[in-house]
Each structure stands twice: as structure tokens, then as C-alpha cells.
Design a protein around this motif. Structure first.
Motif, PDB file in Angstrom:
ATOM      1  N   LYS A   4      -6.372 -24.635  25.099  1.00  0.00           N
ATOM      2  CA  LYS A   4      -7.578 -24.783  24.287  1.00  0.00           C
ATOM      3  C   LYS A   4      -7.947 -26.254  24.116  1.00  0.00           C
ATOM      4  N   ARG A  52      -9.295 -27.595  27.408  1.00  0.00           N
ATOM      5  CA  ARG A  52     -10.669 -27.106  27.616  1.00  0.00           C
ATOM      6  C   ARG A  52     -11.663 -27.927  26.791  1.00  0.00           C
ATOM      7  N   ALA A  53     -11.291 -28.214  25.552  1.00  0.00           N
ATOM      8  CA  ALA A  53     -12.174 -28.996  24.678  1.00  0.00           C
ATOM      9  C   ALA A  53     -12.374 -30.404  25.243  1.00  0.00           C
ATOM     10  N   GLU A  54     -11.296 -31.018  25.718  1.00  0.00           N
ATOM     11  CA  GLU A  54     -11.408 -32.361  26.292  1.00  0.00           C
ATOM     12  C   GLU A  54     -12.272 -32.362  27.547  1.00  0.00           C
ATOM     13  N   LEU A  55     -12.067 -31.373  28.408  1.00  0.00           N
ATOM     14  CA  LEU A  55     -12.851 -31.287  29.638  1.00  0.00           C
ATOM     15  C   LEU A  55     -14.330 -31.052  29.328  1.00  0.00           C
ATOM     16  N   ALA A  56     -14.612 -30.212  28.346  1.00  0.00           N
ATOM     17  CA  ALA A  56     -16.003 -29.959  27.958  1.00  0.00           C
ATOM     18  C   ALA A  56     -16.641 -31.235  27.409  1.00  0.00           C
ATOM     19  N   ALA A  57     -15.920 -31.951  26.579  1.00  0.00           N
ATOM     20  CA  ALA A  57     -16.444 -33.208  26.029  1.00  0.00           C
ATOM     21  C   ALA A  57     -16.670 -34.228  27.142  1.00  0.00           C
ATOM     22  N   GLN A  82     -17.343 -33.584  30.299  1.00  0.00           N
ATOM     23  CA  GLN A  82     -18.471 -33.176  31.131  1.00  0.00           C
ATOM     24  C   GLN A  82     -19.800 -33.500  30.463  1.00  0.00           C
ATOM     25  N   VAL A  83     -19.865 -33.315  29.156  1.00  0.00           N
ATOM     26  CA  VAL A  83     -21.088 -33.648  28.427  1.00  0.00           C
ATOM     27  C   VAL A  83     -21.329 -35.149  28.504  1.00  0.00           C
ATOM     28  N   CYS A 142     -11.385 -38.927  29.342  1.00  0.00           N
ATOM     29  CA  CYS A 142     -11.173 -37.474  29.298  1.00  0.00           C
ATOM     30  C   CYS A 142      -9.925 -37.100  30.098  1.00  0.00           C
TER      31      CYS A 142
END
Length: 163
Positions: free
Chosen positions: A12, A15-20, A22-23, A36
């Protein structure tokens, strides 16, 4: 992999780090991408034993994370090594792109890696130029001169290479 109780929590967090990342990456800030992957590497190193990547446990860990995160195990291993090479507070050089760092992961000698980082920053080398430098280093012989590396080709076909 079920013997790691907090693997779901780490998945989890990754996933949060990867999403941040990518944004932030959409805003063309490659420093954020480096941060990241450094953070992802830190999270992986928290659950990964010191026994090395070639261990069965390590292969299974990266494979399991890869399947759960839908990202290649190679990229996860790059992130893990990135954190291992730069264990401080994050990526040290602000002028290097993630692609520079990925290329530098192939340089195992820390002094040589640092020398290349400095050269990239001073001369503002592109990743292509850095890759050429690293390949030249790998081709160096013991006397410091560049050595020719034979490559097997098709019989009776010759390639003329100009340098």
C-alpha cells in the motif's frame, strides 16, 4: 511470501509513493521521480534481508511485489539498489535525472560513480553521453587503455566501423 506480516502494508505504501511520483512526473519534474524511486527502495530495503538479491527469498519478494504492484521486478530492484547506493536523505544531486541514476546503478565502484556524477553535473551531460562514458569504462583494459571487444557476427559478413 506469507511469512512477511506487513507485506500488504508495504505494498500500500509503495502504491501511494508510485502514484505520487506519477502525478509529479506529469509536471515534468524528474527530481520527484528520483525521490519516488528512492522512497520505494527504502520501503523495500526495510523488508529485504541483507543476504543479497540472488537468494530465493529475494527473487520471490521482488516477484511478489511486481505482481501486486503491476510494475517490473527489475524496476523494483533498481529502486532497491538506488536506495542502497544513496542511503542518506534522498537523491543527492539535484541536476541528475532518474535515467542518469539508473545508468549509474551499473557502476559498482562508489568513487567512480561519484566521479561520473560530478562530470555529468559540470558538463551537463545527457543520458546518452553518460551511457557512452560508462561503456568506455567497462571496455577499459587493465593498463587503462580502451580495449577492443570482439563480437561474433555472421560468417563472411564484415561491418566497417568508423570512429
Amino acid at each position: 511470501m506469507s511469512n512477511i506480516p506487513n507485506l500488504n502494508n508495504i505494498v500500500k505504501e509503495i502504491r501511494a509513493e508510485l502514484a505520487a511520483g506519477q502525478v509529479s512526473g506529469k509536471r515534468a519534474n524528474d527530481l520527484e521521480k528520483s525521490r519516488c524511486y528512492w522512497k520505494v527502495g527504502r520501503l523495500i530495503s526495510g523488508i529485504y534481508p541483507e543476504s543479497g538479491y540472488r537468494s530465493i527469498y529475494g527473487k520471490e519478494l521482488f516477484k511478489s511485489l511486481s505482481e501486486r504492484l503491476d510494475i517490473s521486478s527489475r524496476m523494483l530492484y533498481h529502486a532497491y539498489r538506488f536506495f542502497g547506493y544513496y542511503p542518506g536523505k534522498g537523491p543527492p544531486a539535484k541536476g541528475l535525472l532518474w535515467t542518469h541514476y539508473r545508468l549509474l546503478l551499473g557502476v559498482h565502484d562508489s568513487k567512480e560513480r561519484k566521479r561520473l556524477e560530478t562530470r555529468v553535473l559540470k558538463k551537463r551531460l545527457s543520458t546518452r553521453e553518460l551511457k557512452t562514458l560508462i561503456n568506455e569504462l567497462k571496455d577499459k583494459g587493465s593498463d587503462g587503455e580502451l580495449s577492443l571487444v570482439p563480437h561474433k557476427g555472421k560468417p563472411y559478413h564484415y561491418r566497417i566501423v568508423e570512429k
